[in-house]
Design a protein around this motif. Sequence first.
Motif, PDB file in Angstrom:
ATOM      1  N   LEU A  33      35.720  40.294  65.005  1.00 37.22           N
ATOM      2  CA  LEU A  33      35.997  40.699  63.630  1.00 37.22           C
ATOM      3  C   LEU A  33      36.055  39.471  62.725  1.00 37.22           C
ATOM      4  CD1 LEU A  33      38.796  43.420  64.065  1.00 37.22           C
ATOM      5  CD2 LEU A  33      36.343  43.746  63.895  1.00 37.22           C
ATOM      6  N   GLU A  34      35.458  39.574  61.553  1.00 35.77           N
ATOM      7  CA  GLU A  34      35.485  38.486  60.572  1.00 35.77           C
ATOM      8  C   GLU A  34      36.443  38.884  59.453  1.00 35.77           C
ATOM      9  OE1 GLU A  34      34.679  35.584  60.821  1.00 35.77           O
ATOM     10  OE2 GLU A  34      33.268  34.793  59.350  1.00 35.77           O
ATOM     11  N   PHE A  35      37.589  38.220  59.376  1.00 36.61           N
ATOM     12  CA  PHE A  35      38.585  38.524  58.358  1.00 36.61           C
ATOM     13  C   PHE A  35      38.386  37.565  57.177  1.00 36.61           C
ATOM     14  CE2 PHE A  35      40.528  40.199  62.208  1.00 36.61           C
ATOM     15  CZ  PHE A  35      40.986  41.431  61.777  1.00 36.61           C
ATOM     16  N   VAL A  36      38.145  38.144  56.006  1.00 37.46           N
ATOM     17  CA  VAL A  36      37.881  37.357  54.803  1.00 37.46           C
ATOM     18  C   VAL A  36      39.128  37.390  53.923  1.00 37.46           C
ATOM     19  CG1 VAL A  36      36.408  37.066  52.792  1.00 37.46           C
ATOM     20  CG2 VAL A  36      35.437  37.918  54.925  1.00 37.46           C
ATOM     21  N   LYS A  37      39.665  36.220  53.609  1.00 41.59           N
ATOM     22  CA  LYS A  37      40.909  36.121  52.842  1.00 41.59           C
ATOM     23  C   LYS A  37      40.648  36.397  51.358  1.00 41.59           C
ATOM     24  CE  LYS A  37      41.426  31.965  54.389  1.00 41.59           C
ATOM     25  NZ  LYS A  37      41.937  30.587  54.629  1.00 41.59           N
ATOM     26  N   MET A  38      41.355  37.377  50.815  1.00 40.23           N
ATOM     27  CA  MET A  38      41.246  37.700  49.401  1.00 40.23           C
ATOM     28  C   MET A  38      42.297  36.908  48.625  1.00 40.23           C
ATOM     29  SD  MET A  38      38.822  39.670  49.959  1.00 40.23           S
ATOM     30  CE  MET A  38      38.452  40.158  48.277  1.00 40.23           C
ATOM     31  N   ASP A  39      41.908  36.404  47.460  1.00 44.67           N
ATOM     32  CA  ASP A  39      42.822  35.578  46.657  1.00 44.67           C
ATOM     33  C   ASP A  39      44.068  36.361  46.264  1.00 44.67           C
ATOM     34  OD1 ASP A  39      41.052  33.466  46.757  1.00 44.67           O
ATOM     35  OD2 ASP A  39      39.982  34.119  44.970  1.00 44.67           O
ATOM     36  N   ASP A  40      45.231  35.729  46.408  1.00 47.59           N
ATOM     37  CA  ASP A  40      46.496  36.366  46.050  1.00 47.59           C
ATOM     38  C   ASP A  40      47.029  35.726  44.768  1.00 47.59           C
ATOM     39  OD1 ASP A  40      48.886  37.749  46.021  1.00 47.59           O
ATOM     40  OD2 ASP A  40      49.895  36.356  47.384  1.00 47.59           O
ATOM     41  N   PHE A  41      46.562  36.207  43.633  1.00 55.36           N
ATOM     42  CA  PHE A  41      47.066  35.712  42.356  1.00 55.36           C
ATOM     43  C   PHE A  41      47.264  36.902  41.424  1.00 55.36           C
ATOM     44  CE2 PHE A  41      42.446  35.593  42.088  1.00 55.36           C
ATOM     45  CZ  PHE A  41      42.199  36.234  40.887  1.00 55.36           C
ATOM     46  N   ARG A  42      48.138  36.705  40.432  1.00 53.96           N
ATOM     47  CA  ARG A  42      48.469  37.789  39.503  1.00 53.96           C
ATOM     48  C   ARG A  42      48.140  37.348  38.081  1.00 53.96           C
ATOM     49  NH1 ARG A  42      51.249  37.132  43.411  1.00 53.96           N
ATOM     50  NH2 ARG A  42      52.621  35.565  42.533  1.00 53.96           N
ATOM     51  N   LEU A  43      47.461  38.231  37.363  1.00 52.39           N
ATOM     52  CA  LEU A  43      47.141  37.982  35.964  1.00 52.39           C
ATOM     53  C   LEU A  43      48.305  38.455  35.105  1.00 52.39           C
ATOM     54  CD1 LEU A  43      43.417  39.152  36.024  1.00 52.39           C
ATOM     55  CD2 LEU A  43      44.379  36.928  36.605  1.00 52.39           C
ATOM     56  N   ILE A  44      48.329  38.008  33.861  1.00 55.48           N
ATOM     57  CA  ILE A  44      49.549  38.188  33.072  1.00 55.48           C
ATOM     58  C   ILE A  44      49.751  39.618  32.591  1.00 55.48           C
ATOM     59  CG2 ILE A  44      48.443  37.533  30.890  1.00 55.48           C
ATOM     60  CD1 ILE A  44      51.119  35.986  30.316  1.00 55.48           C
ATOM     61  N   PHE A  45      48.671  40.345  32.247  1.00 62.08           N
ATOM     62  CA  PHE A  45      48.840  41.684  31.678  1.00 62.08           C
ATOM     63  C   PHE A  45      48.243  42.791  32.543  1.00 62.08           C
ATOM     64  CE2 PHE A  45      48.949  39.138  27.626  1.00 62.08           C
ATOM     65  CZ  PHE A  45      50.300  39.365  27.366  1.00 62.08           C
ATOM     66  N   ALA A  46      47.126  42.550  33.199  1.00 61.65           N
ATOM     67  CA  ALA A  46      46.471  43.567  34.012  1.00 61.65           C
ATOM     68  C   ALA A  46      45.777  42.882  35.184  1.00 61.65           C
ATOM     69  CB  ALA A  46      45.452  44.368  33.187  1.00 61.65           C
ATOM     70  N   GLN A  47      45.739  43.555  36.331  1.00 61.67           N
ATOM     71  CA  GLN A  47      45.211  42.946  37.537  1.00 61.67           C
ATOM     72  C   GLN A  47      43.738  43.287  37.744  1.00 61.67           C
ATOM     73  OE1 GLN A  47      47.511  40.825  38.650  1.00 61.67           O
ATOM     74  NE2 GLN A  47      48.694  41.793  37.024  1.00 61.67           N
ATOM     75  N   THR A  48      43.047  42.416  38.458  1.00 53.33           N
ATOM     76  CA  THR A  48      41.629  42.634  38.762  1.00 53.33           C
ATOM     77  C   THR A  48      41.483  43.850  39.670  1.00 53.33           C
ATOM     78  OG1 THR A  48      41.296  40.243  38.681  1.00 53.33           O
ATOM     79  CG2 THR A  48      39.539  41.578  39.656  1.00 53.33           C
ATOM     80  N   PRO A  49      40.656  44.838  39.312  1.00 59.18           N
ATOM     81  CA  PRO A  49      40.455  45.995  40.188  1.00 59.18           C
ATOM     82  C   PRO A  49      39.898  45.579  41.547  1.00 59.18           C
ATOM     83  CG  PRO A  49      39.673  46.471  37.969  1.00 59.18           C
ATOM     84  CD  PRO A  49      39.989  45.009  38.000  1.00 59.18           C
ATOM     85  N   ILE A  50      40.381  46.216  42.598  1.00 61.46           N
ATOM     86  CA  ILE A  50      39.951  45.923  43.967  1.00 61.46           C
ATOM     87  C   ILE A  50      39.072  47.067  44.452  1.00 61.46           C
ATOM     88  CG2 ILE A  50      40.734  45.522  46.329  1.00 61.46           C
ATOM     89  CD1 ILE A  50      43.403  44.550  45.122  1.00 61.46           C
ATOM     90  N   PRO A  51      37.825  46.810  44.856  1.00 66.96           N
ATOM     91  CA  PRO A  51      36.955  47.889  45.337  1.00 66.96           C
ATOM     92  C   PRO A  51      37.493  48.513  46.617  1.00 66.96           C
ATOM     93  CG  PRO A  51      35.707  45.878  44.869  1.00 66.96           C
ATOM     94  CD  PRO A  51      37.141  45.497  44.846  1.00 66.96           C
TER      95      PRO A  51
ATOM     96  N   TYR B  41      34.780  33.888  48.718  1.00 60.34           N
ATOM     97  CA  TYR B  41      35.989  34.044  49.516  1.00 60.34           C
ATOM     98  C   TYR B  41      35.756  33.412  50.890  1.00 60.34           C
ATOM     99  CZ  TYR B  41      36.652  37.573  45.902  1.00 60.34           C
ATOM    100  OH  TYR B  41      36.746  38.217  44.695  1.00 60.34           O
ATOM    101  N   THR B  42      36.807  32.824  51.446  1.00 59.10           N
ATOM    102  CA  THR B  42      36.705  32.120  52.717  1.00 59.10           C
ATOM    103  C   THR B  42      37.278  32.970  53.837  1.00 59.10           C
ATOM    104  OG1 THR B  42      37.003  30.036  51.516  1.00 59.10           O
ATOM    105  CG2 THR B  42      37.200  29.962  53.908  1.00 59.10           C
ATOM    106  N   SER B  43      36.577  33.030  54.950  1.00 56.08           N
ATOM    107  CA  SER B  43      37.072  33.776  56.103  1.00 56.08           C
ATOM    108  C   SER B  43      38.025  32.900  56.908  1.00 56.08           C
ATOM    109  CB  SER B  43      35.910  34.230  56.989  1.00 56.08           C
ATOM    110  OG  SER B  43      35.346  33.118  57.671  1.00 56.08           O
ATOM    111  N   LEU B  44      38.684  33.507  57.887  1.00 55.53           N
ATOM    112  CA  LEU B  44      39.571  32.742  58.757  1.00 55.53           C
ATOM    113  C   LEU B  44      38.789  31.713  59.572  1.00 55.53           C
ATOM    114  CD1 LEU B  44      41.966  35.553  60.094  1.00 55.53           C
ATOM    115  CD2 LEU B  44      42.338  33.955  58.209  1.00 55.53           C
ATOM    116  N   LYS B  45      37.466  31.923  59.696  1.00 53.93           N
ATOM    117  CA  LYS B  45      36.615  30.976  60.418  1.00 53.93           C
ATOM    118  C   LYS B  45      35.918  30.005  59.464  1.00 53.93           C
ATOM    119  CE  LYS B  45      35.817  34.398  64.061  1.00 53.93           C
ATOM    120  NZ  LYS B  45      34.814  35.238  64.777  1.00 53.93           N
ATOM    121  N   ASN B  46      36.401  29.973  58.199  1.00 54.45           N
ATOM    122  CA  ASN B  46      35.901  29.030  57.182  1.00 54.45           C
ATOM    123  C   ASN B  46      34.427  29.255  56.816  1.00 54.45           C
ATOM    124  OD1 ASN B  46      38.325  27.573  56.788  1.00 54.45           O
ATOM    125  ND2 ASN B  46      37.943  26.404  58.639  1.00 54.45           N
TER     126      ASN B  46
END
Length: 800
Positions: free
Chosen positions: A309-327, A85-90
């Motif tokens: 603060l280091e903000f890390v961008k989480m991917d915004d995508f949707r799977l077709i039947f069930a979504q990836t669990p987020i810790p 994952y990429t942060s706002l500071k790349n």
Amino acid sequence: MSSLANDFEKVLRAFIPKELIPATWKFDEKKRRVENIQSLMKCGQLGIVKSAEQLNRDIGSCMCFPGSTQHFEIDSVVAPSPDDYTSLKNTMYIYKRDLFLLFDFKDISSLRECQREEVEWVLNDCLQQMDFGSHHEMIVKPDIKTIIKDGEEVLKNVMPFLELSKDCEKIYEDSKTRFMETLHVDIRETVSDCLEGTIVDHSTEKYHFELLLIINWIGFIMKGIENFVKKESINLPPLNSASLTKPIIRLFSIDKNHFVMADELLKTMKNCNIDVSGFEEEVFGMKELSTFTFREVSQKVDKDVMKNLEFVKMDDFRLIFAQTPIPTCDGGYCNLAVDVLRDVLMDIIVAKKVFQTTKEKNWIHIKKFFKSVEKYFDRTRGVYFIDLKNVKTIKELWENEYNSHLKHSLSSSKLMTTSKKNLAVDLAVVQCQINSLVRKVPMLLEFIHKQGSCDRLSIVGCELCDGKTLTEDSAQPQGSEKSEDALQKKMKPQSSKDTQSEPKKLNSEEAKSDVTTVIPTVEDKPSQKKKMSKKTKQPNPSEEEKTRTERIECLSKMRTSWKVYARSQSERLLEEKDDVIREQEEKMREQATIIQGFQRVKKEEDTQTVFDEKIEKIKSVQSNLLAIKKTLEVENPVFKCAETMHRLIMNTKNEETKKMAGMEMRRFEKEATEYTEAVEDRLAMIQCNQFDAAEEIPELPEFPVFSQKFRSIYKNIMRSKPPVICQQLLSSSENASDELEDTECVICLNNMNLEDETTKCGYCKRRYHNGCIEDWLKVKMICPTCDSGLLDEEEFPVLV
């Protein structure tokens, strides 16, 4: 240990709804994953899926989260390579718990499959000894290429030694001993026990070479991880214990809206010993898994802290039947609330196919189900997440409602009819049915709108986005009686009764005559009425002519009244059209206003960013000036200059030299004082906010240095160079060595060695052999390189 194929099948069946997997379909372990998915798609229930490759990627993505192997109860080898994952500071980041998965050496090692399994077995035991903390924590992604390169060098060095060894058991024991010394003391026992278990099945006499390879690969990976966590100051006991210094916050998105988990923000900042008193009580009062928008965070957190603060961008995508669990930061997992609703809708529409199989009267049970889970889809909250435990509860409630009231409610005839059809649903049809369903249950549309996810769920023409309100009546499904009545009223503004009343009001006199004034219809034919009047009375010719005339006049008036009515209707329709156009123009103006508002906010944000960058540059200049001021205070250049001059004057009797030294001291003191005052002036102006940009701050003058003439005299008298005062304040040109690295004498063109005696020109700094320059100066008393005056020091010594 279960086979890897069986583990993948387990995940596949957990991802795809059971209704879409026919009982006759079997997973073939001999085939590749994609081939098995292709055979499943041929069963005709997965028409919504674009391709087998896409479904295979979705299943892999669903597994790509920390702790997925424990979550699905599968072998750790099945876990895919972790996402970065990429942060706002790349900067690239990964989940800390996925660190071991990055050291996947299948593609770089020469180990056979059985040897790799042994290495993975030992590493898995080592993994159990690590304290990863909360599984939501993220770390900088290591540079695996560098670690691999180092590992390859280790193997290259050890291979010849292994191949030449004869006393196998002794070599093995010696290598194992040295290997253990490289490992952390807390995991040595774990590795040793694993290796002893391996030796039971594989004797060192026969398999010593393979065992040594296994040992070296374990050491390579464990040492690589240990070096990395120490270099990056990552807290990973027992390999390394370090305090968290840089807060790493995950930044989630829905379309262009960005937000963070409120609990995670609070906990991470507290772990870094950052003051959170400004919003701690607010977070404690919020519901579970609530969020702050990025803008709210910037308002609640101090500006200086915000920069750290280091903000890390989480991917915004949707799977077709069930979504990836987020810790989550409490050790659990969650999903976005709106994505949970989408998955439920997909099960209702795609898996259960309620639109094809459920009668209209049974929709009450679907509405009853959504009423029972209304508390999970809160219409009063902003964007939030739902814990997977609650997601499981929601799905169980739906299954119970479906099995109890909908699954067996169909007539056998309908079941027979639908069973012959291909019930696979196309994606476009699914989107239409989602739009229909959320309007049958208005609370769902309100929830989706509140979450800012109308585009995310492809809601077309959201009434709430248009500023309208929803009611049960306005959300009646098409085909119902109320819907048909509303549709008729919309398409037919006036009934036949209303249509008849208009000409009656316009022609009241004709209504009193013996001729009927009702508008002719198919049922009321004039010929029949004429026939009835003849039976009651036989008029004479004159009366008949009169009657015909009156009838013609009546029809003429009726035509006129019809024209008036038609014209009024046309005018009314035109007015309605104008109203619609005006309403659309008003909406366009409102949208333009909103867009301008967004553009203004974006411009303000860009302006603020530029402003912040300018402030940073000014602060950087201020910091440099403060460092210079500190150097001047410590070094005291005026005092050091006075000491140097005093030392020279005490060692010479030449009055001209003493006079020159005094002039040199006064010049140096004047320039040094001006330099100090310039530093003070710039600091004062920065303190008073006199500069809008760092470029406006005037450059400092050059810090003074002794003149070349003074340095030459000082060297001849003191037999050493004069001291350099405040060397760190000198420009690069002044700081550079005043010696040119000559390699050859330009007179004789031979190389000059260190032991050769040489003479240097005071202007161009060029050096020559003493013998060469003496012969040259007998002909010309100038420098061979720069043509400046040059004298033989033996013939013309410096006066002291």
